[in-house]
Write a protein that holds these residues in place. Structure first.
Motif, PDB file in Angstrom:
ATOM      1  N   MET A  60       0.835  -1.198   0.000  1.00  0.00           N
ATOM      2  CA  MET A  60       0.000   0.000   0.000  1.00  0.00           C
ATOM      3  C   MET A  60       0.876   1.255   0.000  1.00  0.00           C
ATOM      4  N   PRO A  61       1.305   1.717  -1.173  1.00  0.00           N
ATOM      5  CA  PRO A  61       2.112   2.938  -1.240  1.00  0.00           C
ATOM      6  C   PRO A  61       1.232   4.186  -1.280  1.00  0.00           C
ATOM      7  N   ALA A  62       1.733   5.281  -0.709  1.00  0.00           N
ATOM      8  CA  ALA A  62       0.998   6.548  -0.759  1.00  0.00           C
ATOM      9  C   ALA A  62       1.953   7.705  -0.529  1.00  0.00           C
ATOM     10  N   TYR A  63       1.570   8.853  -1.089  1.00  0.00           N
ATOM     11  CA  TYR A  63       2.311  10.098  -0.885  1.00  0.00           C
ATOM     12  C   TYR A  63       1.329  11.184  -0.497  1.00  0.00           C
ATOM     13  N   SER A  64       1.644  11.931   0.542  1.00  0.00           N
ATOM     14  CA  SER A  64       0.838  13.072   0.961  1.00  0.00           C
ATOM     15  C   SER A  64       1.664  14.336   0.819  1.00  0.00           C
ATOM     16  N   ALA A  65       1.293  15.172  -0.136  1.00  0.00           N
ATOM     17  CA  ALA A  65       1.993  16.443  -0.316  1.00  0.00           C
ATOM     18  C   ALA A  65       1.770  17.342   0.889  1.00  0.00           C
ATOM     19  N   ALA A  66       0.554  17.307   1.441  1.00  0.00           N
ATOM     20  CA  ALA A  66       0.235  18.170   2.578  1.00  0.00           C
ATOM     21  C   ALA A  66       1.112  17.853   3.780  1.00  0.00           C
ATOM     22  N   ASP A  67       1.447  16.575   3.951  1.00  0.00           N
ATOM     23  CA  ASP A  67       2.258  16.154   5.095  1.00  0.00           C
ATOM     24  C   ASP A  67       3.722  15.948   4.720  1.00  0.00           C
ATOM     25  N   ASP A  68       4.046  16.110   3.435  1.00  0.00           N
ATOM     26  CA  ASP A  68       5.402  15.864   2.943  1.00  0.00           C
ATOM     27  C   ASP A  68       5.870  14.491   3.403  1.00  0.00           C
ATOM     28  N   ALA A  69       5.049  13.483   3.089  1.00  0.00           N
ATOM     29  CA  ALA A  69       5.324  12.133   3.582  1.00  0.00           C
ATOM     30  C   ALA A  69       5.124  11.108   2.472  1.00  0.00           C
ATOM     31  N   LEU A  70       6.060  10.173   2.396  1.00  0.00           N
ATOM     32  CA  LEU A  70       6.016   9.090   1.414  1.00  0.00           C
ATOM     33  C   LEU A  70       6.198   7.769   2.160  1.00  0.00           C
ATOM     34  N   THR A  71       5.241   6.848   2.017  1.00  0.00           N
ATOM     35  CA  THR A  71       5.338   5.558   2.708  1.00  0.00           C
ATOM     36  C   THR A  71       4.847   4.433   1.814  1.00  0.00           C
ATOM     37  N   THR A  72       5.180   3.232   2.226  1.00  0.00           N
ATOM     38  CA  THR A  72       4.455   2.061   1.747  1.00  0.00           C
ATOM     39  C   THR A  72       4.256   1.127   2.933  1.00  0.00           C
ATOM     40  N   LYS A  73       3.075   0.525   2.982  1.00  0.00           N
ATOM     41  CA  LYS A  73       2.814  -0.467   4.019  1.00  0.00           C
ATOM     42  C   LYS A  73       2.819  -1.844   3.379  1.00  0.00           C
ATOM     43  N   LEU A  74       3.504  -2.772   4.021  1.00  0.00           N
ATOM     44  CA  LEU A  74       3.494  -4.173   3.628  1.00  0.00           C
ATOM     45  C   LEU A  74       2.644  -4.902   4.650  1.00  0.00           C
ATOM     46  N   VAL A  75       1.572  -5.550   4.198  1.00  0.00           N
ATOM     47  CA  VAL A  75       0.671  -6.209   5.135  1.00  0.00           C
ATOM     48  C   VAL A  75       0.394  -7.631   4.672  1.00  0.00           C
ATOM     49  N   THR A  76       0.557  -8.582   5.580  1.00  0.00           N
ATOM     50  CA  THR A  76       0.189  -9.970   5.293  1.00  0.00           C
ATOM     51  C   THR A  76      -1.145 -10.259   5.944  1.00  0.00           C
ATOM     52  N   PHE A  77      -1.948 -11.044   5.268  1.00  0.00           N
ATOM     53  CA  PHE A  77      -3.272 -11.402   5.774  1.00  0.00           C
ATOM     54  C   PHE A  77      -3.462 -12.895   5.607  1.00  0.00           C
ATOM     55  N   TYR A  78      -3.600 -13.577   6.740  1.00  0.00           N
ATOM     56  CA  TYR A  78      -3.818 -15.024   6.747  1.00  0.00           C
ATOM     57  C   TYR A  78      -5.135 -15.324   7.456  1.00  0.00           C
ATOM     58  N   GLU A  79      -6.041 -16.002   6.775  1.00  0.00           N
ATOM     59  CA  GLU A  79      -7.300 -16.403   7.383  1.00  0.00           C
ATOM     60  C   GLU A  79      -7.059 -17.679   8.185  1.00  0.00           C
ATOM     61  N   HIS A  80      -6.996 -17.540   9.502  1.00  0.00           N
ATOM     62  CA  HIS A  80      -6.749 -18.699  10.365  1.00  0.00           C
ATOM     63  C   HIS A  80      -8.056 -19.474  10.550  1.00  0.00           C
ATOM     64  N   LEU A  81      -8.072 -20.703  10.113  1.00  0.00           N
ATOM     65  CA  LEU A  81      -9.290 -21.499  10.214  1.00  0.00           C
ATOM     66  C   LEU A  81      -9.595 -21.862  11.660  1.00  0.00           C
ATOM     67  N   LYS A  82      -8.584 -21.928  12.480  1.00  0.00           N
ATOM     68  CA  LYS A  82      -8.776 -22.148  13.916  1.00  0.00           C
ATOM     69  C   LYS A  82      -8.219 -20.932  14.651  1.00  0.00           C
TER      70      LYS A  82
END
Length: 256
Positions: free
Chosen positions: A5-27
């Protein structure tokens, strides 16, 4: 899933990317379903400035956006808060909702009752553990759904007219938390129209019409309609992580 999830905010002068893993745990698992890391870059030259705990940021920024929606959309005399689900998001929502609003009663329901009991015993205030979702929801003024449900667990005929619902789970196009009756008979607000129409099973499968994005209400171009039954469908936006990460970094840099 591995999400980027990359994003840039000019208003905040901020550049990030989020790396997120999602695992559906059956138990039930001690490992969270979502785990994340946020990388903060210098927008002027691309240098990596910080690596942040994305799981904490995700939990807190999601609850913060729900709180903004609730402040705008909840009924004038909201006394009962209901949380469906007892995972990470339940805790972050409880913390900010009990800090910002005054509820006379907080209720919780979870598919595994032991987790609901654990939740009630570990938070700062009194929480009533309910044996069914219907029991928890009946008469509630504000409802938060933060579950791993893939089929509806909240039904329109349970919901008090004029209540406000924050629908946070069911982030896949074939997953549901809310039934058709509730989706179609409520005023629907979203964080992003584009995201809701491609990612939210509650929106896509019900065919519910989106009334407004939350940003339109904040800007004053669309009314809030707190007298109506309202649903805020939250999917999360990368820019929320960007702003939150910059806020944390700036506070740390200032020695706070």
């Amino acid at each position: 899933y591995l999400g980027v999830m990359p994003a840039y905010s000019a208003a905040d002068d901020a550049l990030t990317t989020k790396l997120v893993t999602f695992y559906e745990h059956l138990k039930d698992s001690s490992v969270p379903s979502h785990q994340a890391t946020v990388l903060l870059f210098d927008p002027s030259n691309g240098t990596l400035k910080a690596v942040l705990d994305g799981s904490v940021i995700t939990a807190k920024r999601t609850a913060a956006v729900s709180a903004i929606a609730t402040k705008l959309l909840m009924p004038a005399f909201a006394e009962v808060l209901c949380i469906l689900g007892a995972g990470v998001q339940a805790y972050s929502h409880y913390d900010i909702f009990t800090e910002l609003f005054t509820f006379k009663e907080v209720r919780i329901w979870n598919r595994t009752k032991e987790k609901a009991v654990k939740f009630a015993g570990s938070v700062s205030g009194p929480v009533r553990v309910c044996s069914s979702a219907q029991e928890a929801v009946t008469g509630a003024d504000v409802i938060v759904t933060v579950t791993m449900a893939t089929a509806p667990i909240l039904f329109g005929d349970w919901v008090k007219p004029g209540a406000h619902i924050n629908a946070v789970g069911a982030s896949r196009p074939d997953w549901r938390e809310l039934d058709d009756e509730l989706m179609k008979n409520s005023v629907l607000f979203v964080d992003s129209r584009d995201a809701a129409l491609t990612e939210s099973g509650d929106v896509i499968l019900s065919g519910a019409e989106i009334f407004a994005e939350l940003g339109e209400v904040l800007k004053g171009t669309k009314p809030a309609l707190p007298e109506k039954t309202t649903v805020f469908k939250s999917l999360g936006m990368a820019v929320e992580d960007t702003v939150a990460a910059k806020f944390v970094y700036d506070a740390w840099s200032a020695g706070n």
